[in-house]
Motif scaffolding. Structure first.
Motif, mmCIF file in Angstrom:
data_model
loop_
_atom_site.group_PDB
_atom_site.id
_atom_site.type_symbol
_atom_site.label_atom_id
_atom_site.label_comp_id
_atom_site.label_asym_id
_atom_site.label_seq_id
_atom_site.Cartn_x
_atom_site.Cartn_y
_atom_site.Cartn_z
ATOM 1 N N UNK A 89 41.374 15.364 -36.507
ATOM 2 C CA UNK A 89 40.143 14.845 -37.119
ATOM 3 C C UNK A 89 40.204 14.947 -38.642
ATOM 4 N N UNK A 90 40.642 16.090 -39.151
ATOM 5 C CA UNK A 90 40.728 16.292 -40.599
ATOM 6 C C UNK A 90 41.760 15.367 -41.228
ATOM 7 N N UNK A 91 42.896 15.193 -40.541
ATOM 8 C CA UNK A 91 43.926 14.278 -41.045
ATOM 9 C C UNK A 91 43.369 12.871 -41.189
ATOM 10 N N UNK A 92 42.670 12.393 -40.185
ATOM 11 C CA UNK A 92 42.140 11.030 -40.226
ATOM 12 C C UNK A 92 41.048 10.874 -41.280
ATOM 13 N N UNK A 93 40.235 11.928 -41.460
ATOM 14 C CA UNK A 93 39.173 11.862 -42.465
ATOM 15 C C UNK A 93 39.738 11.866 -43.886
ATOM 16 N N UNK A 94 40.861 12.593 -44.074
ATOM 17 C CA UNK A 94 41.479 12.665 -45.400
ATOM 18 C C UNK A 94 42.395 11.473 -45.674
ATOM 19 N N UNK A 95 42.990 10.929 -44.615
ATOM 20 C CA UNK A 95 43.909 9.785 -44.729
ATOM 21 C C UNK A 95 43.310 8.628 -43.934
ATOM 22 N N UNK A 118 47.689 24.247 -37.493
ATOM 23 C CA UNK A 118 47.602 24.576 -38.907
ATOM 24 C C UNK A 118 46.205 25.083 -39.234
ATOM 25 N N UNK A 119 46.154 26.178 -39.974
ATOM 26 C CA UNK A 119 44.868 26.734 -40.371
ATOM 27 C C UNK A 119 44.233 27.636 -39.332
ATOM 28 N N UNK A 120 44.889 27.799 -38.171
ATOM 29 C CA UNK A 120 44.297 28.644 -37.131
ATOM 30 C C UNK A 120 44.226 30.099 -37.584
ATOM 31 N N UNK A 121 45.366 30.582 -38.108
ATOM 32 C CA UNK A 121 45.439 31.969 -38.567
ATOM 33 C C UNK A 121 45.606 31.969 -40.082
ATOM 34 N N UNK A 146 39.414 26.366 -46.693
ATOM 35 C CA UNK A 146 40.784 26.840 -46.606
ATOM 36 C C UNK A 146 41.550 26.192 -45.455
ATOM 37 N N UNK A 147 40.865 25.838 -44.376
ATOM 38 C CA UNK A 147 41.540 25.102 -43.295
ATOM 39 C C UNK A 147 42.001 23.737 -43.795
ATOM 40 N N UNK A 148 41.133 23.067 -44.561
ATOM 41 C CA UNK A 148 41.506 21.766 -45.115
ATOM 42 C C UNK A 148 42.677 21.905 -46.085
ATOM 43 N N UNK A 149 42.642 22.935 -46.914
ATOM 44 C CA UNK A 149 43.738 23.199 -47.848
ATOM 45 C C UNK A 149 45.031 23.461 -47.081
ATOM 46 N N UNK A 150 44.931 24.216 -45.998
ATOM 47 C CA UNK A 150 46.122 24.554 -45.210
ATOM 48 C C UNK A 150 46.757 23.309 -44.595
ATOM 49 N N UNK A 151 45.938 22.407 -44.110
ATOM 50 C CA UNK A 151 46.466 21.167 -43.539
ATOM 51 C C UNK A 151 47.143 20.335 -44.623
ATOM 52 N N UNK A 158 36.537 15.130 -47.727
ATOM 53 C CA UNK A 158 36.878 14.575 -49.039
ATOM 54 C C UNK A 158 36.590 15.570 -50.152
ATOM 55 N N UNK A 159 35.499 16.301 -50.029
ATOM 56 C CA UNK A 159 35.139 17.274 -51.054
ATOM 57 C C UNK A 159 36.090 18.464 -51.078
ATOM 58 N N UNK A 160 36.654 18.808 -49.925
ATOM 59 C CA UNK A 160 37.503 19.995 -49.823
ATOM 60 C C UNK A 160 38.992 19.680 -49.875
ATOM 61 N N UNK A 161 39.354 18.433 -49.703
ATOM 62 C CA UNK A 161 40.758 18.050 -49.593
ATOM 63 C C UNK A 161 41.538 18.289 -50.879
ATOM 64 N N UNK A 162 42.784 18.737 -50.715
ATOM 65 C CA UNK A 162 43.701 18.895 -51.837
ATOM 66 C C UNK A 162 44.688 17.733 -51.910
ATOM 67 N N UNK A 163 44.457 16.692 -51.126
ATOM 68 C CA UNK A 163 45.298 15.498 -51.154
ATOM 69 C C UNK A 163 45.232 14.853 -52.542
#
Length: 317
Positions: A49-55, A78-81, A139-144, A244-249
């Motif tokens: 879901x995060x991948x599709x929202x960012x890309x 990714x981002x689980x731990x 941080x989960x978004x950053x990790x992805x 979009x607000x949290x993405x580091x893309x």
């Protein structure tokens, strides 16, 4: 510590709402349910879901392929731990505790089951966002994003190094970037899920000839929960805005210092209305799974706790 439990007791022929103390076991139950949810299907659906929202140019098939390319099965976790586990171990307890209290007070003021369920979900969702979910989702978004950089041949820093770097440069606001969008998402998420699940429960009772105070079977409860979870994906635009607000893309065209309104405008201008609903398919799956865990399995787990401890459940969530 006392909280609300929408427990009904009979005084004569009139049902009466009573408040009961919340046991520590019920707070741990909330954490345990969310840990189970995220460690099973939750995080893989979250990553896609995060991948599709960012890309927003990728569809679900390409998102799954690219996620697999980043690390096989582990790419989906990714981002689980530690971030998803930190979030899960705290937000579940917060949700059950606060929503039970809010629903009790709504019922005591005369609200019906549907409205009280929405009230509990809305207030519980807001409490989740500002308690722990802001920095965890960030941080989960950053990790992805970090793993996508690694796939491009750029050696990424560790997740803790990224956290420290963001905190050093931007402080608390940096690691909680997008928290207002998270609050709106959680408020509408759980308000919808609890309210729609309660509405579905009422419909099932009418269809099966059960009375207002009769219990649903396990499968009927899960069906009602799944329906509420799936329909709650109507607020996908706020989730895309949050990502979009949290993405580091890297995106040179993205405006600086994004707010919810600025992010919404940027996404709409570049991707149209369709862009605001990118990732809605895995979001529906995630919503169903989360709601089955927290509402359906949560009710059944509470009954099991009640049998083991002799205490009645703290609320029907």
């Amino acid at each position: 510590m006392a909280t609300a439990a929408a427990a009904l007791s009979e005084t004569g022929s009139q049902p009466k709402l009573q408040k009961k103390p919340v046991s520590f076991s019920n707070l741990l139950l909330g954490a345990g349910l969310n840990m189970f949810e995220v460690t099973t299907l939750g995080q893989p659906l979250e990553v896609v879901k995060t991948h599709m929202a960012a890309n927003r140019g990728d569809n679900i098939v390409s998102a799954v392929k690219k996620t697999w390319a980043r690390g096989g099965v582990f790419g989906f976790y990714q981002g689980l731990i530690p971030w998803a586990w930190i979030e899960a171990s705290t937000k579940g307890a917060v949700l059950l505790f606060v929503s039970s209290e809010a629903e009790y007070h709504a019922r005591s003021l005369g609200a019906g089951s549907f409205l009280a369920g929405i009230t509990g979900g809305v207030i519980g969702g807001v409490a989740q966002a500002y308690a722990t979910m802001g920095f965890c989702t960030c941080m989960k978004t950053v990790e992805i994003t970090r793993h996508k950089q690694a796939a491009s041949g750029v050696k990424p820093p560790s997740t803790f190094a990224v956290f420290a770097d963001i905190y050093r440069k931007e402080g608390i606001a940096g690691i909680n970037k997008g928290v207002n969008a998270v609050a709106i998402r959680q408020m509408t998420n759980w308000g919808s899920r609890f309210g729609l699940s309660r509405l579905a429960e009422q419909g099932i009772k009418k269809a099966t000839g059960k009375g207002k105070n009769d219990q649903l079977s396990a499968w009927e409860k899960i069906a009602a929960s799944a329906l509420g979870g799936g329909l709650s994906a109507w607020n996908q635009p706020i989730e895309v805005i949050r990502v979009e607000m949290q993405s580091k893309k890297e995106d040179p065209n993205r405006p600086k210092n994004l707010t919810v309104a600025k992010a919404a405008k940027y996404i709409y201008e570049n991707n149209g209305l369709k862009g605001l609903y990118r990732g809605v398919t895995p979001r529906v799956g995630l919503g169903i799974w989360q709601t089955v865990c927290m509402v359906g399995l949560g009710d059944m787990a509470k009954e099991a706790v009640a049998k083991l401890t002799g205490e009645r459940p703290t609320g029907k969530h």
